[in-house]
Design a protein around this motif. Structure first.
Motif, PDB file in Angstrom:
ATOM      1  N   GLU A  17     -41.165  85.420  67.353  1.00  0.00           N
ATOM      2  CA  GLU A  17     -40.027  85.237  68.261  1.00  0.00           C
ATOM      3  C   GLU A  17     -40.313  86.011  69.545  1.00  0.00           C
TER       4      GLU A  17
ATOM      5  N   HIS B  19     -38.695  71.057  70.065  1.00  0.00           N
ATOM      6  CA  HIS B  19     -37.370  70.724  70.627  1.00  0.00           C
ATOM      7  C   HIS B  19     -36.672  71.965  71.153  1.00  0.00           C
TER       8      HIS B  19
ATOM      9  N   ILE C  81     -33.702  74.766  71.482  1.00  0.00           N
ATOM     10  CA  ILE C  81     -32.758  75.466  70.602  1.00  0.00           C
ATOM     11  C   ILE C  81     -31.455  75.604  71.403  1.00  0.00           C
ATOM     12  N   TYR C  82     -30.342  75.181  70.801  1.00  0.00           N
ATOM     13  CA  TYR C  82     -29.041  75.227  71.499  1.00  0.00           C
ATOM     14  C   TYR C  82     -28.162  76.324  70.920  1.00  0.00           C
ATOM     15  N   ASP C  83     -27.336  76.906  71.780  1.00  0.00           N
ATOM     16  CA  ASP C  83     -26.229  77.738  71.315  1.00  0.00           C
ATOM     17  C   ASP C  83     -24.993  77.075  71.918  1.00  0.00           C
TER      18      ASP C  83
ATOM     19  N   ARG D 193     -38.138  75.580  70.026  1.00  0.00           N
ATOM     20  CA  ARG D 193     -38.833  75.763  68.750  1.00  0.00           C
ATOM     21  C   ARG D 193     -40.239  75.166  68.908  1.00  0.00           C
TER      22      ARG D 193
ATOM     23  N   ASN E  42     -40.446  80.608  67.672  1.00  0.00           N
ATOM     24  CA  ASN E  42     -39.341  80.361  68.604  1.00  0.00           C
ATOM     25  C   ASN E  42     -39.485  81.220  69.856  1.00  0.00           C
TER      26      ASN E  42
ATOM     27  N   TYR F  24     -37.356  82.296  73.438  1.00  0.00           N
ATOM     28  CA  TYR F  24     -36.004  82.296  73.995  1.00  0.00           C
ATOM     29  C   TYR F  24     -36.036  82.626  75.494  1.00  0.00           C
TER      30      TYR F  24
END
Ligand code: FAD
Ligand code: GLY
Length: 375
Positions: A2, A181, A183-185, A193, A198, A200
């Protein structure tokens, strides 16, 4: 794994590398995520012509973008040489756009007139004047447009120099890192990803060439597609041409350092393969010899193919995603991604970090033109 960055750039072609270079130069912590290797697709296959006027005849935003980008190269390549020690072999000896029939000569003379309205260096050359400008050119032409400002360079070296320039400014490069794809929040993209874990960030740019639509559903699948181009190179220890020779149909012979010439290119739409056909090799060699007869004695070096990312109206998609605030797109540069890389990187980096585009014409390239049904 990460990891967190100020900005993620998906795709390590010339467009991603240029944007990452500019972002990192502005002090942002950037990562390039590349599914294979830096420059392994179209950016490594290109001929490297900076053909703003050879490739674009219509006045308007695309020509303006191209002219402005071409003007950035002398400083950019000097800056990259200083930081990375990579010489991208910028050659500024001009280009001849040659007429091979009387009908072509009529069309090209009109084009020369149009370019001359704002660039007095552009000239129409009679067949004799074309031969004088480039003595190895066949005397059987119907004249040529001389475009002194259109130069050329080594595109793979440019892509690597930009990526190394980004490293110089503390960027990170992840090769063999396939982005699967977002990553959504809630409805906000917060990262991606990938096959390597992952990543960010608050800012994500997609510059994945002909594959961008796989990640960006807002691009209609039929509106971004590959146009395969096949090229060959020859080498000679005899005197070589000095200027790039270009035909209106898109054929060219580009003289590189050390007696190499790059000859291209075919156009095969929707073809994702990268093999080079015998038919293409035959076509490129015979056309090249018909224009520069002395090439008949040159040695065959190699052949290759790449996938130009083309949009349905021929203009790149540049700017913010229409629905996702912190996602940006820079793709679809078709035949001119090397030429347009310098300005694309600069403007995308500025936009991603909240600056309004300095050039109003830039809005002509937004993806919304597709959604608004501009074409
Ligand atoms: P690419 O170079 O294709 O880079 C996209 C990158 O994204 C690739 O490295 C790919 O592996 C990566 N990627 C894709 N999907 C993912 C994913 N899911 N995750 C991570 N990474 C991903 N232009 C000129 O200006 N002058 C020329 O003379 C010229 N000649 C050309 C000759 C040929 C034969 C060809 C094919 C092209 C030529 N071009 C030329 C056009 C130019 O090469 C392209 O417009 C330009 O390279 C596009 O750059 P790009 O970074 O958008 O795409
Ligand atoms: N601009 C040259 C090519 O795309 O083949």
């Amino acid at each position: 794994m990460e990891a967190h960055y100020d900005a993620l750039v998906i795709g390590g072609g010339v467009i991603g590398a240029s944007t990452a270079y500019q972002l990192s130069k502005m002090g942002y912590k950037v990562a390039i995520l590349e599914k294979n290797q830096i420059g392994c697709e179209a950016s490594g296959a290109a001929a490297g012509i900076l053909g703003a006027q050879a490739e674009i005849d219509e006045e308007g935003p695309l020509l303006e973008l191209a002219i402005r980008s071409r003007a950035l190269f002398p400083n950019l390549v000097a800056e990259l040489k200083e930081k990375t020690n990579i010489d991208v072999e910028l050659i500024q000896k001009g280009l001849l756009k040659v007429a091979t029939t009387e009908a072509e000569a009529n069309v090209l003379q009109d084009k020369a007139e149009r370019h001359r309205r704002w660039d007095s260096d552009v000239r129409w050359l009679s067949p004799d004047a074309a031969s004088e400008a480039e003595p190895l050119l066949t005397p059987d032409t119907y004249g040529a447009i001389s475009i002194p400002k259109d130069g050329q360079l080594m595109p793979a070296k440019l892509t690597h120099a930009l990526a190394h320039g980004a490293l110089y400014h503390q960027a990170a490069i992840y090769e063999n890192c396939h982005v699967h794809h977002f990553i959504y929040d809630n409805k906000k993209v917060v990262g991606v990803r990938t096959s390597a874990g992952n990543f960010y960030s608050d800012q994500v740019m997609v510059s994945a060439g002909a594959w961008t639509k796989e990640l960006v559903a807002a691009i209609h699948p039929k509106h971004l597609f590959p146009i395969k181009g096949e090229c060959i190179s020859l080498t000679t220890n005899q005197p070589s041409i000095q200027k790039t020779i270009f035909l209106d149909e898109g054929f060219y012979i580009v003289p590189k350092a050390g007696g190499r010439v790059v000859i291209g290119a075919t156009k095969r739409a929707h073809d994702y393969t990268k093999h080079v056909s015998a038919e293409a090799i035959e076509f490129l060699i015979s056309k090249a010899i018909s224009l520069v007869p002395s090439l008949a004695n040159a040695s065959f070096e190699k052949a290759w193919a790449g996938l130009r990312p083309q949009t349905v109206d021929g203009w790149p998609y540049l700017g913010q995603h229409p629905e996702l605030d912190n996602v940006y797109l820079a793709c679809g540069h078709y035949r001119n991604g090397i030429l347009l890389s310098a300005i694309t990187g600069k403007i995308m980096a500025e936009q991603m970090m909240g600056e309004h585009p300095k050039h109003s014409f830039f809005t002509a390239f937004r993806l919304q033109r597709e959604m608004e049904g501009t074409y």
